[in-house]
Structures are given as C-alpha cells and as structure tokens.
Enzyme design. Sequence first.
Site, PDB file in Angstrom:
ATOM      1  N   ASP A  48      -0.881  -5.456  -0.490  1.00 51.59           N
ATOM      2  CA  ASP A  48      -1.872  -5.420   0.777  1.00 51.59           C
ATOM      3  C   ASP A  48      -2.891  -5.166   0.457  1.00 51.59           C
ATOM      4  O   ASP A  48      -3.761  -4.681   0.001  1.00 51.59           O
ATOM      5  CB  ASP A  48      -1.241  -4.019   0.704  1.00 51.59           C
ATOM      6  N   LYS A  92      -1.635  -9.523   2.834  1.00 56.02           N
ATOM      7  CA  LYS A  92      -0.550  -8.867   3.395  1.00 56.02           C
ATOM      8  C   LYS A  92      -1.172  -8.062   4.483  1.00 56.02           C
ATOM      9  O   LYS A  92      -2.490  -7.167   4.079  1.00 56.02           O
ATOM     10  CB  LYS A  92       0.338  -8.285   3.416  1.00 56.02           C
ATOM     11  N   GLU A 115       8.961  -4.724  10.620  1.00 62.01           N
ATOM     12  CA  GLU A 115       9.067  -3.292   9.981  1.00 62.01           C
ATOM     13  C   GLU A 115       9.362  -2.261  11.506  1.00 62.01           C
ATOM     14  O   GLU A 115       8.920  -2.460  12.172  1.00 62.01           O
ATOM     15  CB  GLU A 115       7.869  -2.714   9.452  1.00 62.01           C
ATOM     16  N   ASP A 168       1.435  -1.137  -0.611  1.00 57.36           N
ATOM     17  CA  ASP A 168      -0.327  -0.366   0.330  1.00 57.36           C
ATOM     18  C   ASP A 168       1.065   1.250   0.115  1.00 57.36           C
ATOM     19  O   ASP A 168       0.568   1.941   0.100  1.00 57.36           O
ATOM     20  CB  ASP A 168      -0.884   0.000   1.079  1.00 57.36           C
ATOM     21  N   SER A 169       2.093   1.176   0.591  1.00 55.72           N
ATOM     22  CA  SER A 169       2.868   1.741  -0.052  1.00 55.72           C
ATOM     23  C   SER A 169       2.793   3.204  -1.683  1.00 55.72           C
ATOM     24  O   SER A 169       3.234   3.844  -1.982  1.00 55.72           O
ATOM     25  CB  SER A 169       4.760   1.616   0.039  1.00 55.72           C
TER      26      SER A 169
HETATM   27  O1  KIV Z   1       3.313  -1.582   1.585  1.00 52.57           O
HETATM   28  C1  KIV Z   1       4.665  -1.487   1.572  1.00 52.57           C
HETATM   29  O2  KIV Z   1       5.292  -0.892   0.517  1.00 52.57           O
HETATM   30  C2  KIV Z   1       4.780  -2.835   2.378  1.00 52.57           C
HETATM   31  C3  KIV Z   1       6.488  -2.744   3.002  1.00 52.57           C
HETATM   32  C4  KIV Z   1       7.234  -1.689   3.556  1.00 52.57           C
HETATM   33  C5  KIV Z   1       6.849  -3.998   3.841  1.00 52.57           C
HETATM   34  O3  KIV Z   1       4.216  -3.313   3.553  1.00 52.57           O
END
Ligand code: KIV
Length: 261
Positions: free
Chosen positions: A81, A110, A179, A42-43
């Site tokens: 995510d 995730k 994290e 979700d980044s």
């Molecule tokens: O959203 C993301 O990029 C993440 C990673 C930093 C593990 O959850």
Amino acid sequence: MRVDIFFKKKAENKKITVLTCYDYTSARILSRSEIDCLLVGDSVAMTMHGCKDTVAATLQMMQFHVQAVSRGAENKFIIADLPFLSYRKSKKSNIEAVQILMQAGAQAIKLEGASGNLKLITHLVESGIPIMGHLGLTPQFVHQFGGYKVQGKTLETAAQIKQDALALQEAGCFSVVLECIPQLLAKEITEMLSIPTIGIGAGPDTDGQVLVWQDFLGLNSELTPKFVKHFLNGEALFQTAIQDFIQAVNNKEFPEHEHCY
Ligand code: KIV
C-alpha cells in the site's frame, strides 16, 4: 506467483485469495500455503503499531514491513500500500515513494481512490508497475467519511463507485479492491470489469477475497466488524499457551531434562 494469476483466475472463474501480511514469520507461514497473494496493507499502522487509523502509516513504516515480508515469502506475489498522502504530492515525490516500496520487495502497488490518481496510475503502469485500485470504504478517507461506514448505499454514490472502477481499469489497474459496499453493487462492478475485483465486506460475488491477518486469525476478539470471520480463535489459543507456560515454569515442569545442556 505473478500478476498473471489474477487474470488467469478471473478467466477460469476461480477465486483469488489474498491475506494481509506484515512480518517475516507470518510471511514464512504464508509462503508455504496456497494463498495467491500477500498484501502489506497500510492497516499495518493499526494491527502492528496500535495506531487508531491508517492515516498514521508512513512510507518508512511500509518500507520496513515490505522488506520483512519479502524476506519471508520470496515465492509470493506481494502488493504494498502507498500510505496516506504519499501519492498526493509532486510527481517526483510520488514516484520516489513507489520506488522505495518496489525496491523494498513489493511486486505491485495499491492506492486508494480514483479521482486525482489516474494520471499517476497510467504513468506507473507505463513504467512497468502493476497497480491495484481500492474503492468503497477507503480507510485513508475515514475523516471525510465521518467514520467506517458502508459506502455506495445511494444510487448516486453507487454510480460514482462504478464510474471510478471503470476509470481505474481504463488507467491500467490490474485489479481493484472493493471494501464495504453492498453485495449487489460489488456483483455489478465485478461483472462490468474485465480486471478482477477483490472484496472485503463486499459479499461473495467479487473475483477474490482479502482479509486482514489478525482478523483472520482471531487475534483481537474485541474487533469484529460484520464482514470479518475468525478462521481461528487465535486470542484464546495464545492465552491458553501463555497460561500453560506460566504454570509450567511455576511448577518447575519447564525446562525439562531434554531442554537442558
Ligand atoms: O490495508 C489493508 O489492509 C487493506 C485491505 C483491508 C484491503 O487495504
């Protein structure tokens, strides 16, 4: 590449490598590499859409990016995510969110945190969906944490993260992201769990490492948290290429004869 690579590598004491990926072109490049797994995180809300945090990620945004990545990297294990609050609604709505991402091309899901998620995780695992947990600095909790801060620094918070890691394993997660927690805590959790841990800002002792694609490529020189290493000076390389293009056009050096019909 399948979920069993995670168990195989942990059993063989080999490191698991994960990079985030959000688009078709990058997915194609990654598909031709030896990377173990791609995470459509979700980044994406921050890296691809310029939002200030991952709270802005939506299910529709995640769906589009999972589709693009799965078209570019059919041979890779793709984890998606669940975005902010999409798994904190009714059971029906939570499962629909998972269905959308799995049907978009994800092979695993995730989600962040343990408390309140365990029943859903067990239900999803029993439905055939590999689930990855995420503990420590869970970015969807940024407002509760009061910023992006290392988690698990006190005895109490470290004990809570350990307890959550065990609960996630018990609920059926195949792996857990750790994290921004102290290196020693990540080591203890990694030794305590039978499922692999994937670290980001958690030191070298986790079973694998994940980095955000743009951080890994050094595409944003202004953003360098302590745990990030730029494996390429991407931003500078892009700027040089852009300048070369401008100059070549201005000097009528591009297009050349070979580029013309
Ligand atoms: O959203 C993301 O990029 C993440 C990673 C930093 C593990 O959850």
